[in-house]
Scaffold this motif. Structure first.
Motif, mmCIF file in Angstrom:
data_model
loop_
_atom_site.group_PDB
_atom_site.id
_atom_site.type_symbol
_atom_site.label_atom_id
_atom_site.label_comp_id
_atom_site.label_asym_id
_atom_site.label_seq_id
_atom_site.Cartn_x
_atom_site.Cartn_y
_atom_site.Cartn_z
ATOM 1 N N THR A 32 27.781 39.153 31.655
ATOM 2 C CA THR A 32 28.448 37.799 31.367
ATOM 3 C C THR A 32 27.329 37.131 30.632
ATOM 4 O OG1 THR A 32 28.915 35.748 32.474
ATOM 5 C CG2 THR A 32 26.994 36.586 33.393
ATOM 6 N N ARG A 40 33.609 27.964 30.282
ATOM 7 C CA ARG A 40 34.593 28.238 31.110
ATOM 8 C C ARG A 40 34.443 27.531 32.342
ATOM 9 N NH1 ARG A 40 38.739 32.116 30.033
ATOM 10 N NH2 ARG A 40 38.162 32.762 27.736
ATOM 11 N N CYS A 116 37.747 24.838 50.055
ATOM 12 C CA CYS A 116 37.134 23.663 49.414
ATOM 13 C C CYS A 116 37.487 22.390 49.800
ATOM 14 C CB CYS A 116 37.292 23.917 48.065
ATOM 15 S SG CYS A 116 36.495 25.448 47.160
ATOM 16 N N ARG A 155 31.754 39.737 38.336
ATOM 17 C CA ARG A 155 31.441 38.433 37.449
ATOM 18 C C ARG A 155 32.531 37.508 37.563
ATOM 19 N NH1 ARG A 155 32.692 40.440 31.109
ATOM 20 N NH2 ARG A 155 34.952 40.812 31.677
ATOM 21 N N ASN A 222 42.675 32.513 37.488
ATOM 22 C CA ASN A 222 43.114 31.864 36.671
ATOM 23 C C ASN A 222 44.616 31.169 37.347
ATOM 24 O OD1 ASN A 222 45.553 32.338 34.190
ATOM 25 N ND2 ASN A 222 43.375 32.149 33.280
ATOM 26 N N ASN A 259 35.356 23.410 38.732
ATOM 27 C CA ASN A 259 35.188 23.933 37.512
ATOM 28 C C ASN A 259 35.357 22.683 36.618
ATOM 29 O OD1 ASN A 259 36.290 24.705 34.731
ATOM 30 N ND2 ASN A 259 36.767 26.499 35.714
ATOM 31 N N ALA A 318 40.751 27.404 49.155
ATOM 32 C CA ALA A 318 41.237 28.511 49.905
ATOM 33 C C ALA A 318 42.249 27.949 50.811
ATOM 34 C CB ALA A 318 40.148 29.272 50.304
#
Ligand code: ACO
Length: 329
Positions: A32, A40, A116, A155, A222, A259, A318
Motif C-alpha cells: 500500500t 481513498r 459501526c 490491505r 466498494n 471514510n 456491519a
C-alpha cells in the motif's frame, strides 16, 4: 416539556491506545502507500492496542472520564450498555467486566452488537429506559479493538480499522435538552458485506477456521461505500424531520468516521459547510462503534459544542445496520 422525561448527555469521555500506527508504518507491512490510504480514506494514522490488552480497559477509561464530567459516581449507575463487535471474550458480556472495573455494582449490564451503528443503537435503547422512567443514569459506551481481528496481510481492511473507546453518561432530565429523535435501520440480506465468519456457532474455532482465515474481518468495501452514502443521507433527513428540524438547524454533524469521502459526500448532500462537520478520521481511523462517542468527546472538550446546539449523529456499518440521532445539547 409537558412532564415528559428526556435522555440528557451529561458527560463524555474517550480513550485511545498510546501506540500510533502511521501510513508509513503500514507501507512496510502490506502493498500500500501513504498516498493511496490518504486519498481513498482520509486516514493518516490510527491507534492500536498492545498485545495482552482487552477492550474493557479502554472502555472503562472512557467511562470514568464521562462519569467525572457528569459528576456521577459508580454507585449511581443503573445500567451499562457497551456497543461493540470486539468484546473481551464471547462469554460474559464485556459490560460486566466494565462494571467490575468501575465498581458499579448496582448497574445492569449488556453488550450491543450493531457494527459501526452500535453507539446509535445503544443511545436509542438507553433513551427508552430513561424516558420511561425506569432508569436515571446510564453509561453508554462504544468501544472496539478491531486491530485484534485484522489480517495484517489484507490491505483492504488493515489500513482502515483501528482501536479506541468513547463513552456518554446519560441522565434522565426534564428540560428541552437531550435526545430529540432516533432512527434505527438494518438489512440482514447484506450481512456478508462486512463480517467475521469464524468463532461463532456456525464456524466454531478450529484449526480449519484459523487456517482459512475465518477469524479475520472481511469487507466488500466498494459496494458498502455506495450504500453508505445513500443510506446516511436518507436516515439523516428522516431523523431531522422526526425531530422537527431542517439540515440548516444542525450546528454540528458528527458522523461515523468510516471514510473521509463518505463524510464529505454526505455532508455536502445535506448542505453542511466544513465547519459544521466534525472529522477526526485522519488521526483516529475507523473505530466502528467507538467512532461517534470518541468524536463527540473530542468535539465537547475542544469547545465545539455549546449549550442549546443541535447535534446530528449518523452511522452505517456491519449488519448491514444504519441509524441516526438528533441531540439538543
Ligand atoms: N492500498 C493500495 N491499494 C489498495 C488498497 C490499499 N490499502 N486497498 C485496496 N486497494 C486497491 C484494490 O485492490 C483495487 O485495485 P484494482 O483496481 O487493481 O482492483 C483498487 O485499490 C480500488 O479498490 P476499491 O475497493 O474499489 O477502492 P475504494 O475506492 O472503494 O476504497 C475503501 C476502498 C476505502 C474500503 C472504501 O470502499 C470504503 O471506505 N468503503 C466503505 C467502508 C464502510 O463504510 N464500512 C462500514 C463501516 S465498517 C463496520 O461496520 C465495521
Amino acid at each position: 416539556m409537558n412532564g415528559k422525561f428526556r435522555a440528557v448527555v451529561a458527560g463524555t469521555g474517550s480513550s485511545l491506545p498510546a501506540k500510533v500506527l502511521t501510513n508509513k508504518d503500514l507501507e512496510k507491512m502490506v502493498d500500500t502507500s501513504d498516498e493511496w490510504i490518504t486519498t481513498r480514506t482520509g486516514i493518516r494514522e490510527r491507534h492500536v492496542a498492545e498485545e495482552g490488552q482487552g477492550m474493557s480497559e479502554y472502555a472503562s477509561a472512557a467511562g470514568r472520564k464521562a462519569m467525572e464530567m457528569a459528576g456521577v459516581g459508580a454507585a449511581d449507575l443503573d445500567m451499562i450498555i457497551c456497543a461493540t463487535v470486539t468484546p473481551d471474550m464471547p462469554i460474559p458480556s464485556t459490560a460486566c467486566f466494565i462494571q467490575h472495573q468501575l465498581g458499579a455494582k448496582g448497574a445492569a449490564c449488556f453488550d450491543m452488537a450493531a457494527g459501526c451503528s452500535g453507539y446509535i443503537y445503544a443511545l436509542a435503547v438507553a433513551e427508552q429506559f430513561l424516558v420511561s422512567g425506569s432508569c436515571e443514569r446510564i453509561l453508554v459506551i462504544g468501544a472496539e479493538l478491531l486491530s485484534k481481528f485484522l489480517n495484517w496481510k489484507d490491505r483492504t481492511t488493515c489500513v482502515i480499522f483501528a482501536d479506541g473507546a468513547g463513552a456518554s453518561l446519560l441522565c434522565r432530565g426534564d428540560s428541552d435538552r437531550g435526545v430529540l429523535a432516533t432512527i434505527l435501520k438494518a438489512d440482514g440480506s447484506m450481512a456478508d458485506f462486512i463480517c467475521l465468519p469464524g468463532g461463532g456457532t456456525l464456524h466454531p474455532p478450529s484449526e480449519k477456521t484459523i487456517s482459512e482465515g475465518l477469524h479475520y474481518i472481511r469487507m466488500r468495501g466498494n459496494e458498502t461505500f455506495k450504500l453508505a452514502i445513500r443510506s446516511l443521507e436518507e436516515v439523516s433527513r428522516d431523523v431531522l424531520r422526526k425531530a422537527g428540524l431542517q439540515p440548516s438547524d444542525v450546528d454540528l454533524f458528527i458522523p461515523h468516521q468510516a471514510n473521509r469521502r463518505i463524510i464529505d459526500a454526505v455532508g455536502s448532500r445535506l448542505g453542511f459547510e466544513e465547519d459544521r462537520v466534525f472529522v477526526n478520521i485522519d488521526r483516529v481511523g475507523n473505530t466502528s462503534a467507538a467512532s461517534i462517542p470518541i468524536a463527540l468527546d473530542e468535539a465537547v472538550r475542544a469547545g465545539r459544542v455549546k449549550r442549546g446546539n443541535a447535534l446530528l449523529f449518523a452511522a452505517f456499518g456491519a449488519g448491514l445496520t444504519w441509524g441516526a440521532a438528533v441531540v439538543r445539547w
